[in-house]
Design a protein around this motif. Structure first.
Motif: not given
Lengths: 119, 114
Positions: B2, B30, B92
């Motif tokens: 991430e 994503s 995100d």
């Protein structure tokens, strides 16, 4: 316009003391979150809460942290024994929906934050 | 992993110019991205979002572009005004076990001079 409210806006505490940060989410929202932002850094996820239990937490959210929804309106973040590195702005957020459910993105609404300073 | 990051920490523009703020992300899985504006002393404020099945979305004076090939998105602000001065974050949205969490980038400060 409905909004997420947080208290206190600023709290100064001594290292090792307990702190409770309070949030009143938007009234028809079901999902609640705490994020934090260390000065000059990015906003970081701490915890999400739904149906009176934690649904997800980050590695930051260790045993010193806890959340609670003591009544129908408040959502609190407790830090049991504060450390210097807990100094940050803590943001509460809420959303109506879970998010990403079809066209419903479950937009998060953030409060204005509670600044915690640990001395 | 991430990771959502920004290319420039500060962007200075003149009032009336168009502003472009860039963001790179690392997770090719994503699905959903959001731009937030954070004014001094305030919480993040939603500006615009985009899903991965789109490459462009327009709002009022703002446009978000998504390039999935290079994992890049941008926020364009037309006719920038002094009130646009703030820190802008891309985020995100991660869905895990049905619950969302936002992963924020480091932020770009937009300074608009008259």
């Amino acid at each position: 316009e409905p909004e997420v409210t947080q208290t206190p806006s600023h709290q100064v505490t001594q290292m090792g003391q307990e702190v409770i940060l309070r949030c009143v989410p938007i009234s028809n929202h079901l999902y609640f979150y705490w994020y934090r932002q260390i000065l000059g850094q990015k906003v970081e996820f701490l915890v999400s809460f739904y149906n009176n239990e934690i649904s997800e937490k980050s590695e930051i959210f260790d045993d010193q942290f806890s959340v609670e929804r003591p009544d129908g309106s408040n959502f609190t973040l407790k830090i049991r024994s504060t450390k210097l590195e807990d100094s940050a702005m803590y943001f509460c957020a809420s959303s109506e929906a879970r998010g990403f459910a079809g066209a419903n993105t479950g937009e998060l609404f953030f409060g204005e934050g509670s600044r915690l300073t640990v001395l | 992993g991430e990771s959502v990051g920004l290319h420039l920490p500060t962007l200075s523009v003149q009032e009336g110019d168009n502003s472009i703020i860039n963001c790179a992300y690392s997770n090719s899985a994503s699905d959903y991205f959001i731009w937030y504006k954070q004014e001094s002393g305030k919480g993040p404020q939603f500006i615009i979002d985009i899903r991965s099945n789109m490459d462009k979305r327009q709002g009022q004076r703002v446009t978000v572009l998504l390039n999935k090939t290079v994992k890049h998105l941008s926020l364009q602000i037309a006719a920038t005004q002094p009130g646009d001065s703030a820190v802008y974050f891309c985020a995100d949205l991660f869905m895990n076990t049905g619950f969302q969490k936002l992963v924020f980038g480091t932020g770009t400060r937009l300074l608009v001079s008259p």
